[in-house]
Write an enzyme that holds these catalytic residues in place. Structure first.
Site, mmCIF file in Angstrom:
data_model
loop_
_atom_site.group_PDB
_atom_site.id
_atom_site.type_symbol
_atom_site.label_atom_id
_atom_site.label_comp_id
_atom_site.label_asym_id
_atom_site.label_seq_id
_atom_site.Cartn_x
_atom_site.Cartn_y
_atom_site.Cartn_z
ATOM 1 N N GLU A 165 -62.023 64.229 -128.408
ATOM 2 C CA GLU A 165 -60.950 64.195 -127.421
ATOM 3 C C GLU A 165 -60.149 62.895 -127.337
ATOM 4 O O GLU A 165 -60.099 62.244 -126.284
ATOM 5 C CB GLU A 165 -61.515 64.566 -126.044
ATOM 6 C CG GLU A 165 -62.039 65.992 -126.016
ATOM 7 C CD GLU A 165 -62.372 66.511 -124.627
ATOM 8 O OE1 GLU A 165 -62.423 65.702 -123.675
ATOM 9 O OE2 GLU A 165 -62.569 67.728 -124.504
ATOM 10 N N GLU A 275 -65.262 73.018 -128.379
ATOM 11 C CA GLU A 275 -65.635 73.042 -126.957
ATOM 12 C C GLU A 275 -64.854 74.142 -126.262
ATOM 13 O O GLU A 275 -63.621 74.172 -126.311
ATOM 14 C CB GLU A 275 -65.339 71.718 -126.241
ATOM 15 C CG GLU A 275 -66.346 70.627 -126.472
ATOM 16 C CD GLU A 275 -66.127 69.431 -125.541
ATOM 17 O OE1 GLU A 275 -65.616 69.635 -124.409
ATOM 18 O OE2 GLU A 275 -66.455 68.302 -125.947
#
Length: 345
Positions: A165, A275
């Site tokens: 991320e 995710e």
């Protein structure tokens, strides 16, 4: 006419049996030392998901998921600082890496693919790698990836997750950083394993194209100039702001996935949803299952999904996928049984 009908029926059967290649669960805990999205580190917060360390039985969880559900990939997030004992540019710490490697070896023992994921948001102590004035350099980052890849170069089922991320950075400079990591991994002898390429905006599915991440990362290549096994890394949560902070799911995210699917097909590329998740709630049973159903019919461009998260999370965590164990029996969270594993069967 009969022949045409039979051919049409055969085509429908083929579509109906479509399924992604990979599905599994994140086994969290080594990443707990990176408690925010700024790349800060607290060694006391690391909670290795290993019973040998006095914490959750991550090895038992993975064995259960693989044996009882056929799940075949696990993502193993870890803080960069933990691996090098908080020494920027340092060598892998013998003690810390050996503990992390217990989780990796336990994953490999299940027969599953294992994603080694550096979970630092493209940062070390608030400094963006290769940006922020140069305090944390591409060479620092390349060094740790060279060392990790050298350890697992002989393991074809290890997947290298370059970074979890990234956000709030210059995407063109970040693509250069990613190229440094890819070069290091390949130079370390890991010539053919998958490498996951993360864009900015927290690797969100919906942000990959608008941020320019898709375009910038498209230039990243292997040492021979090819782009084989360089896979786009994407995340998507289904709560109202796509943040993964609510146990309720207000969307199935298919619109974002479909937009990206079109781009992937046009450019001959693939992505991996490493995710996604939701609470064990009725809205998520509907919406997360719908998302994963859709992915099964678009398996030409999506390798699969990895649910967030089990490992050292307890069942009080809003998005917990951690099974409980009692008297020799593992009991799954509803979101795993219904969607994460249920849609892979």
């Amino acid at each position: 006419m009969v022949t045409m009908k039979r051919l049409a029926f055969a085509a429908l059967v083929q579509v109906a049996s479509a399924k992604v290649w990979l599905a599994g669960v994140n086994i969290a805990g080594f990443d707990f030392g990176c408690g925010n999205t700024n790349g800060d580190y607290s060694s006391s917060s690391v909670t290795a998901p290993l019973s040998s360390q006095g914490h959750a039985d991550g090895l038992g969880q993975m064995n259960h998921f693989a044996r009882d559900h056929g799940l075949n990939v696990f993502r193993l997030p870890v803080c960069w600082q933990y691996l090098v004992n908080n020494v920027l540019g340092g060598n892998l710490d013998g003690n810390n890496f050996a503990v992390y490697d217990q989780l990796v070896q336990g994953c490999l023992a299940t027969g599953a693919y294992c994603v080694v994921d550096i979970h630092n948001y493209a940062r070390w102590g608030g400094q963006v790698i290769g940006q922020s004035g140069g305090a944390v350099t591409n060479n620092h980052f390349a060094s740790v990836w060279y060392q990790i890849a050298a350890k697992y170069a002989g393991q074809p089922k290890v997947i290298f997750g370059v970074m979890n991320e990234p956000h709030d950075l210059n995407i063109n400079d970040w693509a250069t950083t990613v190229q440094w990591a890819v070069d290091s991994i390949r130079n370390a002898g890991a010539k053919s394993q998958m490498i996951l390429l993360p864009g900015t905006d927290y690797t969100s599915v919906g942000g990959l194209i608008p941020t320019g991440s898709a375009s910038a990362l498209s230039a990243v290549h292997n040492l021979d100039g090819s782009k084989t096994n360089l896979i786009f890394d994407v995340h998507q949560y289904l709560d109202s702001n796509f943040s993964g902070t609510s146990p309720d799911c207000s969307t199935n995210g298919v619109a974002n996935l479909d937009t990206l699917a079109g781009w992937l097909r046009s450019n001959g590329r693939q992505a991996f949803l490493t995710e996604t998740g939701g609470g064990s709630t009725s809205s998520c049973y509907t919406n997360l299952c719908s998302e994963l159903d859709w992915m099964n019919y678009n398996a030409d461009v999506y390798l699969g999904w990895i649910g967030w998260a089990a490992g050292s999370f307890d069942t009080n965590y809003e998005l917990s996928e951690t099974p409980t164990y009692s008297n020799g029996v593992w009991t799954d969270r509803g979101i795993v049984a219904n969607c994460v594993a249920g849609k892979f069967k």
